[in-house]
Motif scaffolding. Structure first.
Motif, PDB file in Angstrom:
ATOM      1  N   THR A  80      31.715 -27.109  45.399  1.00 19.59           N
ATOM      2  CA  THR A  80      32.347 -27.384  46.063  1.00 19.59           C
ATOM      3  C   THR A  80      32.425 -26.525  46.981  1.00 19.59           C
ATOM      4  N   PRO A  81      32.694 -25.878  48.270  1.00 24.03           N
ATOM      5  CA  PRO A  81      32.313 -25.109  48.794  1.00 24.03           C
ATOM      6  C   PRO A  81      33.583 -25.013  49.890  1.00 24.03           C
ATOM      7  N   TRP A  82      34.321 -23.822  50.459  1.00 27.44           N
ATOM      8  CA  TRP A  82      35.186 -23.191  50.705  1.00 27.44           C
ATOM      9  C   TRP A  82      35.806 -23.678  52.372  1.00 27.44           C
ATOM     10  N   LYS A 141      34.180 -27.306  40.119  1.00 24.86           N
ATOM     11  CA  LYS A 141      34.337 -26.021  40.052  1.00 24.86           C
ATOM     12  C   LYS A 141      34.762 -25.701  41.636  1.00 24.86           C
ATOM     13  N   PRO A 142      34.983 -25.589  42.301  1.00 23.81           N
ATOM     14  CA  PRO A 142      35.990 -25.010  44.471  1.00 23.81           C
ATOM     15  C   PRO A 142      35.592 -23.923  43.992  1.00 23.81           C
ATOM     16  N   ALA A 143      35.661 -23.590  45.798  1.00 25.78           N
ATOM     17  CA  ALA A 143      34.457 -22.465  45.623  1.00 25.78           C
ATOM     18  C   ALA A 143      35.973 -20.670  45.310  1.00 25.78           C
ATOM     19  N   LYS A 195      33.403 -17.945  39.670  1.00 27.91           N
ATOM     20  CA  LYS A 195      31.749 -17.677  40.084  1.00 27.91           C
ATOM     21  C   LYS A 195      30.950 -18.786  40.137  1.00 27.91           C
ATOM     22  N   GLY A 196      30.027 -19.234  41.008  1.00 28.27           N
ATOM     23  CA  GLY A 196      29.183 -20.024  41.196  1.00 28.27           C
ATOM     24  C   GLY A 196      28.217 -20.155  40.149  1.00 28.27           C
ATOM     25  N   SER A 197      27.554 -18.639  39.825  1.00 30.50           N
ATOM     26  CA  SER A 197      26.736 -17.833  39.469  1.00 30.50           C
ATOM     27  C   SER A 197      26.787 -18.135  37.291  1.00 30.50           C
ATOM     28  N   GLY A 220      30.056 -22.239  37.467  1.00 31.89           N
ATOM     29  CA  GLY A 220      28.753 -23.712  38.065  1.00 31.89           C
ATOM     30  C   GLY A 220      27.918 -23.308  37.717  1.00 31.89           C
ATOM     31  N   GLN A 221      26.824 -22.475  37.608  1.00 38.82           N
ATOM     32  CA  GLN A 221      25.398 -22.850  36.536  1.00 38.82           C
ATOM     33  C   GLN A 221      25.543 -22.856  35.836  1.00 38.82           C
ATOM     34  N   ALA A 222      26.735 -22.911  35.238  1.00 39.57           N
ATOM     35  CA  ALA A 222      26.846 -23.357  33.527  1.00 39.57           C
ATOM     36  C   ALA A 222      26.778 -25.110  33.504  1.00 39.57           C
ATOM     37  N   LEU A 223      27.938 -26.131  34.906  1.00 41.13           N
ATOM     38  CA  LEU A 223      27.493 -27.165  34.676  1.00 41.13           C
ATOM     39  C   LEU A 223      26.111 -27.557  35.396  1.00 41.13           C
ATOM     40  N   VAL A 224      25.532 -26.759  35.476  1.00 43.35           N
ATOM     41  CA  VAL A 224      24.014 -27.080  36.180  1.00 43.35           C
ATOM     42  C   VAL A 224      23.605 -27.452  34.442  1.00 43.35           C
ATOM     43  N   GLU A 225      23.825 -26.562  34.347  1.00 38.19           N
ATOM     44  CA  GLU A 225      22.894 -26.280  33.329  1.00 38.19           C
ATOM     45  C   GLU A 225      22.698 -26.933  31.698  1.00 38.19           C
ATOM     46  N   LEU A 244      22.834 -33.742  46.600  1.00 35.86           N
ATOM     47  CA  LEU A 244      22.862 -32.096  47.687  1.00 35.86           C
ATOM     48  C   LEU A 244      22.949 -32.370  48.986  1.00 35.86           C
ATOM     49  N   GLU A 245      25.198 -31.936  49.036  1.00 37.46           N
ATOM     50  CA  GLU A 245      25.226 -31.954  50.785  1.00 37.46           C
ATOM     51  C   GLU A 245      25.541 -30.418  51.110  1.00 37.46           C
ATOM     52  N   LEU A 246      24.342 -29.951  52.175  1.00 40.45           N
ATOM     53  CA  LEU A 246      23.577 -28.616  52.448  1.00 40.45           C
ATOM     54  C   LEU A 246      23.738 -28.392  53.932  1.00 40.45           C
ATOM     55  N   GLY A 247      23.136 -26.888  54.284  1.00 39.95           N
ATOM     56  CA  GLY A 247      23.684 -26.757  55.005  1.00 39.95           C
ATOM     57  C   GLY A 247      22.905 -27.533  56.436  1.00 39.95           C
ATOM     58  N   GLY A 248      23.209 -27.583  57.823  1.00 37.90           N
ATOM     59  CA  GLY A 248      23.076 -27.774  59.112  1.00 37.90           C
ATOM     60  C   GLY A 248      22.227 -26.697  60.158  1.00 37.90           C
ATOM     61  N   ASN A 249      22.304 -27.121  61.708  1.00 33.53           N
ATOM     62  CA  ASN A 249      22.074 -26.219  62.495  1.00 33.53           C
ATOM     63  C   ASN A 249      21.745 -26.931  63.260  1.00 33.53           C
ATOM     64  N   THR A 308      24.299 -20.652  61.540  1.00 28.03           N
ATOM     65  CA  THR A 308      25.559 -19.557  61.989  1.00 28.03           C
ATOM     66  C   THR A 308      26.911 -19.227  60.939  1.00 28.03           C
ATOM     67  N   PHE A 309      26.961 -20.466  60.854  1.00 28.04           N
ATOM     68  CA  PHE A 309      28.447 -21.226  60.239  1.00 28.04           C
ATOM     69  C   PHE A 309      29.362 -19.949  60.948  1.00 28.04           C
ATOM     70  N   GLY A 310      29.182 -20.077  62.467  1.00 27.94           N
ATOM     71  CA  GLY A 310      31.005 -19.255  63.281  1.00 27.94           C
ATOM     72  C   GLY A 310      30.415 -20.098  64.085  1.00 27.94           C
TER      73      GLY A 310
HETATM   74  P1  NAD Z   1      27.539 -21.520  48.630  1.00 27.95           P
HETATM   75  O1  NAD Z   1      26.220 -22.139  48.413  1.00 27.95           O
HETATM   76  O2  NAD Z   1      27.244 -20.129  48.215  1.00 27.95           O
HETATM   77  O3  NAD Z   1      28.625 -22.031  47.452  1.00 27.95           O
HETATM   78  C1  NAD Z   1      29.288 -23.340  47.518  1.00 27.95           C
HETATM   79  C2  NAD Z   1      29.794 -23.275  45.956  1.00 27.95           C
HETATM   80  O4  NAD Z   1      28.548 -23.217  44.809  1.00 27.95           O
HETATM   81  C3  NAD Z   1      30.610 -22.838  45.821  1.00 27.95           C
HETATM   82  O5  NAD Z   1      31.290 -23.129  44.912  1.00 27.95           O
HETATM   83  C4  NAD Z   1      29.750 -21.843  44.856  1.00 27.95           C
HETATM   84  O6  NAD Z   1      30.331 -21.131  43.927  1.00 27.95           O
HETATM   85  C5  NAD Z   1      28.705 -22.306  44.328  1.00 27.95           C
HETATM   86  N1  NAD Z   1      27.389 -21.252  43.744  1.00 27.95           N
HETATM   87  C6  NAD Z   1      27.013 -20.834  43.981  1.00 27.95           C
HETATM   88  N2  NAD Z   1      25.950 -20.110  43.192  1.00 27.95           N
HETATM   89  C7  NAD Z   1      25.921 -21.131  42.710  1.00 27.95           C
HETATM   90  C8  NAD Z   1      24.868 -21.314  41.322  1.00 27.95           C
HETATM   91  N3  NAD Z   1      24.107 -20.652  40.799  1.00 27.95           N
HETATM   92  N4  NAD Z   1      25.229 -21.839  40.294  1.00 27.95           N
HETATM   93  C9  NAD Z   1      25.722 -23.259  40.413  1.00 27.95           C
HETATM   94  N5  NAD Z   1      27.196 -23.256  41.995  1.00 27.95           N
HETATM   95  C10 NAD Z   1      27.286 -22.351  42.672  1.00 27.95           C
HETATM   96  O7  NAD Z   1      27.896 -22.392  50.284  1.00 27.95           O
HETATM   97  P2  NAD Z   1      29.148 -21.505  50.906  1.00 27.95           P
HETATM   98  O8  NAD Z   1      28.992 -20.441  51.323  1.00 27.95           O
HETATM   99  O9  NAD Z   1      30.686 -21.994  50.277  1.00 27.95           O
HETATM  100  O10 NAD Z   1      29.692 -23.154  52.269  1.00 27.95           O
HETATM  101  C11 NAD Z   1      28.537 -23.137  53.300  1.00 27.95           C
HETATM  102  C12 NAD Z   1      27.748 -23.982  53.089  1.00 27.95           C
HETATM  103  O11 NAD Z   1      27.741 -24.921  52.561  1.00 27.95           O
HETATM  104  C13 NAD Z   1      26.753 -23.505  54.160  1.00 27.95           C
HETATM  105  O12 NAD Z   1      26.099 -23.426  54.288  1.00 27.95           O
HETATM  106  C14 NAD Z   1      27.648 -25.231  54.708  1.00 27.95           C
HETATM  107  O13 NAD Z   1      27.187 -25.498  55.772  1.00 27.95           O
HETATM  108  C15 NAD Z   1      27.568 -25.988  53.284  1.00 27.95           C
HETATM  109  N6  NAD Z   1      28.192 -27.238  53.579  1.00 27.95           N
HETATM  110  C16 NAD Z   1      27.207 -28.939  53.596  1.00 27.95           C
HETATM  111  C17 NAD Z   1      28.028 -29.936  53.601  1.00 27.95           C
HETATM  112  C18 NAD Z   1      27.511 -30.938  53.254  1.00 27.95           C
HETATM  113  O14 NAD Z   1      28.369 -31.627  53.593  1.00 27.95           O
HETATM  114  N7  NAD Z   1      26.174 -31.128  54.113  1.00 27.95           N
HETATM  115  C19 NAD Z   1      29.582 -29.447  53.729  1.00 27.95           C
HETATM  116  C20 NAD Z   1      30.560 -28.695  54.060  1.00 27.95           C
HETATM  117  C21 NAD Z   1      29.690 -27.359  54.002  1.00 27.95           C
END
Ligand code: NAD
Length: 488
Positions: free
Chosen positions: A153-155, A179-181, A211-213, A216-221, A252-257, A390-392
């Motif tokens: 999860t992100p922050w 694994k939180p941010a 750290k995510g890398s 987080g990566q260990a959980l992915v793998e 995968l819930e990812l970024g937007g514009n 931008t995320f700002g």
């Molecule tokens: P990020 O992708 O940098 O990090 C998110 C999480 O992934 C963190 O816990 C980080 O430690 C982990 N991570 C990083 N590298 C990793 C790897 N190699 N393997 C596994 N885990 C890894 O994102 P961020 O900067 O924390 O959050 C901002 C982003 O999140 C923005 O792009 C935002 O749009 C997106 N976001 C999307 C949603 C949605 O619902 N679609 C909601 C909130 C935030």
């Protein structure tokens, strides 16, 4: 464990139902409003990751085998405990994330709501009996929990984005390793304290920090993790998809514009209010924040005037000391630097600054990551503010002449998370809802998400859903049981 104080949670991981001090090196966590170190987390080690996944695997069958009503009871209890301690949990969130306490409390209460919603859903997991093409057969389609979920999860929403995964997964009968941010680990650990108090069996929920890398990566793998539920940037989401060494369920819930369209038929006051809220709330650090606004030429100047006034009226402060401020600090230096970069790019390319453009002045803001809500007008599509996330607290505005042009501009992006529009013309409402290529479309409102409707992106904004019944379906496998009984 009480969670009034991050000192209680510092250096801890939560594995197999108990907090334990992490063995790995310590990583500092800062208050983004002051730059002060508020505590440390432990970088989880390979052994700890193994222990957490093993605990979740051991807990899976007993948890999945419980009657749904029992799972619902503990989720309700979790929601009650979180709701009752919302003030303390909100202060922890503000301390590490920067958003004002009142807003943080709102997020904690929405987490409690998610617990109750998925507790209710847990007892409504139905299968289907589907027709067969030959007599004497019966086909059952049953839902079975996937197994162990790795949640990353992100922050920006440290409670809700953990909670949607935790609640959906647990309601379905899955177990989870979270694994939180790195910036906001204490909110997740505070949730773990409530998990323990709610009597959720050991191993069903585990929280690892680091750290995510690495973690987080260990959980992915990890072959013992059956599904990754990820929220974060599109770049990391894509990396996860590409680096996953086994076939594994991914959401995968990812970024937007995210665009907003304001037509000449809009209620302009409502549009201004909506634009100010959804562009700047949480300092624009929202995946569904408005990045760019297209305004019909006849109302362009009036909209800009109102919008600049609304942005200028937003109050900014240290979120702990001014709990009712509209805006707090940004979560770290990184999104602030990106905001400045997108602003310079827009100004260099000819945009006009109509609000903000700098950090607020004064001792209160000297050491934190603050920036004024900023609007640039007369923008072009090739500016970063119009084409990237931008995320700002920065938004670009541009005029349009026809609705088709506005829709084409709105859809001209690799992202597809949320879009907004204001109009009172029924024909325009119909065209906008049909043609905006987004997972969430809010019309005459900027609150796209509600707990019982699916929330998800398309294109580079991701795959899968959270919220709603669909959010729980992400944690099931379907099984088709075809029985020949011979009766006709
Ligand atoms: P990020 O992708 O940098 O990090 C998110 C999480 O992934 C963190 O816990 C980080 O430690 C982990 N991570 C990083 N590298 C990793 C790897 N190699 N393997 C596994 N885990 C890894 O994102 P961020 O900067 O924390 O959050 C901002 C982003 O999140 C923005 O792009 C935002 O749009 C997106 N976001 C999307 C949603 C949605 O619902 N679609 C909601 C909130 C935030």
């Amino acid at each position: 464990m009480p969670c009034e104080d991050v000192a209680d949670l510092g250096g801890m991981i939560f594995v197999e139902g108990a907090f334990r001090p992490g063995a790995g090196p310590r990583v500092a966590v800062e208050n983004p409003a002051t730059g002060e170190v508020i505590g440390h987390i432990a970088a989880s080690t390979a052994e700890e990751i193994e222990a957490a996944v093993a605990a979740a695997r051991r807990a899976f069958h007993p948890w999945a085998g419980l009657p749904a009503r029992r799972r619902a009871e503990v989720l309700h209890r979790l929601g009650d405990l979180i709701g009752a301690d919302a003030d303390a949990m909100a202060r922890i969130m503000t301390l590490e994330q920067g958003k004002p306490v009142n807003e943080a409390r709102g997020e904690i209460l929405k987490l409690a709501e998610a617990c109750h919603f998925y507790a209710e859903e847990a007892v409504r997991v139905h299968g289907e009996i589907v027709p067969n093409d030959q007599p004497g057969f019966q086909s059952l389609v049953v839902r079975e929990p996937i197994g162990v979920v790795g949640a990353i999860t992100p922050w920006n929403y440290p409670a809700e984005l953990v909670g949607w995964k935790l609640c959906g997964a647990l309601a379905a009968g899955c177990t989870i390793v979270i694994k939180p941010a790195e910036l906001t680990p204490f909110t997740a650990l505070a949730i773990a304290a409530k998990v323990a108090a709610a009597g959720i069996p050991a191993g069903v929920v585990n929280v690892l920090t680091g750290k995510g890398s690495v973690v987080g990566q260990a959980l992915v793998e990890h072959p013992g993790v059956d599904k990754i539920a990820f929220t974060g940037s599109s770049a990391v989401g894509l990396h996860i998809q590409q680096s996953c060494p086994q076939v594994k369920r991914l959401s995968l819930e990812l970024g937007g514009n995210c665009p907003m369209i304001v037509t000449a038929a809009a209620d302009l006051d409502a549009a201004v209010k909506g634009a100010a809220r959804r562009s700047f709330r949480n300092m624009g650090q929202i995946c569904i924040a408005i990045n760019r606004i297209y305004v019909a030429r006849p109302v362009y100047d009036a909209f800009l005037e109102g919008f600049a006034r609304a942005a200028g009226a937003l109050t900014i402060g240290n979120g702990l000391e001014r709990p009712d401020a509209d805006l707090g600090a940004m979560a770290s230096a990184e999104p602030l630097a990106k905001t400045r970069e997108h602003l310079s790019d827009a100004l260099d390319k000819g945009a006009r600054l109509v609000a903000g453009g700098a950090a607020p002045q004064g001792a209160e803001f000297a050491s934190g990551h603050f920036f004024r809500p900023t609007i640039v007008a007369d923008c072009r599509q090739d500016m970063l503010v119009m084409s990237q996330e931008t995320f700002g607290p920065l938004v670009g505005v541009a005029p349009f002449d026809t609705l088709d042009e506005a829709i084409a501009l709105a859809n001209d992006t690799p992202y597809g998370l949320a879009a907004y529009a204001y109009t009172r013309d029924l024909g325009e409402v119909q065209r906008l809802s049909a043609h905006l290529d987004y997972g969430n479309v809010a019309l005459n409102s900027v609150d796209a998400g509600i707990m019982n409707a699916p929330y998800g992106g398309r294109k580079q904004s991701g795959v899968g859903y959270e919220h709603g019944r669909e959010g729980m379906l992400e944690y099931f496998n379907f099984k088709h049981v075809r029985l020949f009984h011979g009766e006709v």
